[in-house]
Design a protein around this motif. Sequence first.
Motif, mmCIF file in Angstrom:
data_model
loop_
_atom_site.group_PDB
_atom_site.id
_atom_site.type_symbol
_atom_site.label_atom_id
_atom_site.label_comp_id
_atom_site.label_asym_id
_atom_site.label_seq_id
_atom_site.Cartn_x
_atom_site.Cartn_y
_atom_site.Cartn_z
ATOM 1 N N VAL A 77 36.783 34.279 34.585
ATOM 2 C CA VAL A 77 36.635 35.736 34.723
ATOM 3 C C VAL A 77 37.072 36.404 33.421
ATOM 4 N N PHE A 78 38.194 35.972 32.888
ATOM 5 C CA PHE A 78 38.707 36.534 31.637
ATOM 6 C C PHE A 78 37.733 36.262 30.488
ATOM 7 N N ALA A 79 37.250 35.033 30.386
ATOM 8 C CA ALA A 79 36.369 34.650 29.276
ATOM 9 C C ALA A 79 35.006 35.327 29.358
ATOM 10 N N GLU A 80 34.465 35.451 30.550
ATOM 11 C CA GLU A 80 33.099 35.953 30.717
ATOM 12 C C GLU A 80 33.016 37.456 30.956
ATOM 13 N N ALA A 81 34.044 38.030 31.594
ATOM 14 C CA ALA A 81 33.886 39.411 32.063
ATOM 15 C C ALA A 81 35.080 40.313 31.722
ATOM 16 N N ARG A 82 35.887 39.914 30.781
ATOM 17 C CA ARG A 82 37.020 40.770 30.395
ATOM 18 C C ARG A 82 36.492 42.125 29.940
ATOM 19 N N GLY A 83 37.098 43.185 30.439
ATOM 20 C CA GLY A 83 36.696 44.536 30.066
ATOM 21 C C GLY A 83 35.491 45.061 30.841
ATOM 22 N N ARG A 84 34.938 44.243 31.712
ATOM 23 C CA ARG A 84 33.793 44.682 32.526
ATOM 24 C C ARG A 84 34.286 45.249 33.851
ATOM 25 N N SER A 85 33.386 45.764 34.652
ATOM 26 C CA SER A 85 33.760 46.371 35.929
ATOM 27 C C SER A 85 34.366 45.334 36.880
ATOM 28 N N TRP A 86 35.095 45.867 37.873
ATOM 29 C CA TRP A 86 35.669 44.991 38.887
ATOM 30 C C TRP A 86 34.551 44.242 39.611
ATOM 31 N N LEU A 87 33.444 44.915 39.850
ATOM 32 C CA LEU A 87 32.313 44.284 40.535
ATOM 33 C C LEU A 87 31.789 43.093 39.742
ATOM 34 N N GLU A 88 31.592 43.257 38.436
ATOM 35 C CA GLU A 88 31.114 42.141 37.612
ATOM 36 C C GLU A 88 32.115 40.990 37.636
ATOM 37 N N ARG A 129 42.272 36.085 42.940
ATOM 38 C CA ARG A 129 43.005 35.989 44.213
ATOM 39 C C ARG A 129 42.249 36.706 45.337
ATOM 40 N N VAL A 130 41.765 37.893 45.065
ATOM 41 C CA VAL A 130 41.053 38.664 46.091
ATOM 42 C C VAL A 130 39.792 37.922 46.529
ATOM 43 N N ILE A 131 39.050 37.387 45.596
ATOM 44 C CA ILE A 131 37.802 36.689 45.927
ATOM 45 C C ILE A 131 38.089 35.380 46.650
ATOM 46 N N VAL A 132 39.077 34.625 46.200
ATOM 47 C CA VAL A 132 39.434 33.369 46.874
ATOM 48 C C VAL A 132 39.869 33.655 48.310
ATOM 49 N N ASP A 133 40.585 34.752 48.514
ATOM 50 C CA ASP A 133 41.019 35.132 49.864
ATOM 51 C C ASP A 133 39.896 35.767 50.673
ATOM 52 N N ASP A 134 38.708 35.918 50.069
ATOM 53 C CA ASP A 134 37.538 36.509 50.715
ATOM 54 C C ASP A 134 37.873 37.883 51.279
ATOM 55 N N ASP A 135 38.513 38.673 50.443
ATOM 56 C CA ASP A 135 39.059 39.952 50.872
ATOM 57 C C ASP A 135 38.330 41.138 50.232
ATOM 58 N N TYR A 136 37.046 40.972 49.894
ATOM 59 C CA TYR A 136 36.305 42.046 49.242
ATOM 60 C C TYR A 136 34.829 41.854 49.525
ATOM 61 N N ASP A 137 34.164 42.907 49.917
ATOM 62 C CA ASP A 137 32.726 42.843 50.177
ATOM 63 C C ASP A 137 31.962 43.052 48.882
ATOM 64 N N LEU A 138 31.064 42.134 48.596
ATOM 65 C CA LEU A 138 30.216 42.208 47.406
ATOM 66 C C LEU A 138 28.769 42.429 47.834
ATOM 67 N N CYS A 192 23.684 39.628 45.411
ATOM 68 C CA CYS A 192 24.352 38.922 44.322
ATOM 69 C C CYS A 192 25.446 37.980 44.810
ATOM 70 N N ALA A 193 25.991 38.229 45.982
ATOM 71 C CA ALA A 193 27.161 37.484 46.453
ATOM 72 C C ALA A 193 26.879 36.014 46.738
ATOM 73 N N ALA A 194 25.617 35.625 46.898
ATOM 74 C CA ALA A 194 25.287 34.228 47.186
ATOM 75 C C ALA A 194 24.996 33.418 45.926
ATOM 76 N N MET A 195 25.057 34.030 44.771
ATOM 77 C CA MET A 195 24.709 33.344 43.525
ATOM 78 C C MET A 195 25.777 32.326 43.128
ATOM 79 N N THR A 196 25.358 31.309 42.391
ATOM 80 C CA THR A 196 26.270 30.231 41.993
ATOM 81 C C THR A 196 26.458 30.138 40.482
ATOM 82 N N HIS A 197 25.681 30.870 39.718
ATOM 83 C CA HIS A 197 25.734 30.808 38.260
ATOM 84 C C HIS A 197 25.617 32.218 37.686
ATOM 85 N N PHE A 198 25.929 32.357 36.423
ATOM 86 C CA PHE A 198 25.821 33.647 35.755
ATOM 87 C C PHE A 198 25.566 33.416 34.276
ATOM 88 N N THR A 199 25.033 34.453 33.625
ATOM 89 C CA THR A 199 24.753 34.382 32.196
ATOM 90 C C THR A 199 24.715 35.800 31.646
#
Length: 160
Positions: free
Chosen positions: A37-48, A107-116, A120-127
């Motif tokens: 998350v830090f490497a790919e999306a630092r400074g991006r929105s919480w959603l990203e 932590r929030v995503i691992v705990d499945d505590d946020y609706d996405l 997009c929520a079923a995706m397994t890869h990103f670029t």
Amino acid sequence: MILTLALLLTGIDVPAQDVTDEIRVEAVGTTCIALVVFAEARGRSWLEQGLVARAIVNRQAELGDGADACDVVLEQGYSEALDAWPYPRSPWDLDERSWQRALDVARVIVDDDYDLPRDCAAMTHFTSAPAGSLPSAFHACTVGALTFYRPALAVAGAAP
């Protein structure tokens, strides 16, 4: 010992006093997710950031029993930014606030505590490449500057 090895393989520079036998598997997996998350999306929105974390969790599930988040993170080519980041990796030294946010998102995503968003929520890869550059057989959605996708074989239920 195995948990310590998983962290070391990611190249994260964890001080020895912080690595104990009491580290839980969830904590190690969360750290691996946060690193991407830090490497790919630092400074991006919480959603990203949340979608990057969710893609890792989805990929882990796709790999099946015995796979953990660190296995996903260590797949060559899974994270372009992580692959390009030299060792040792000390995200807290680069940007402590962003590192803490990456940990919180993981932590929030691992705990499945946020609706996405479902598309997009079923995706397994990103670029960071635009969706139009992916083969048409890939199912994709774009949020901000990131494209999230799932190879067509994975969608059909076959191994990727």
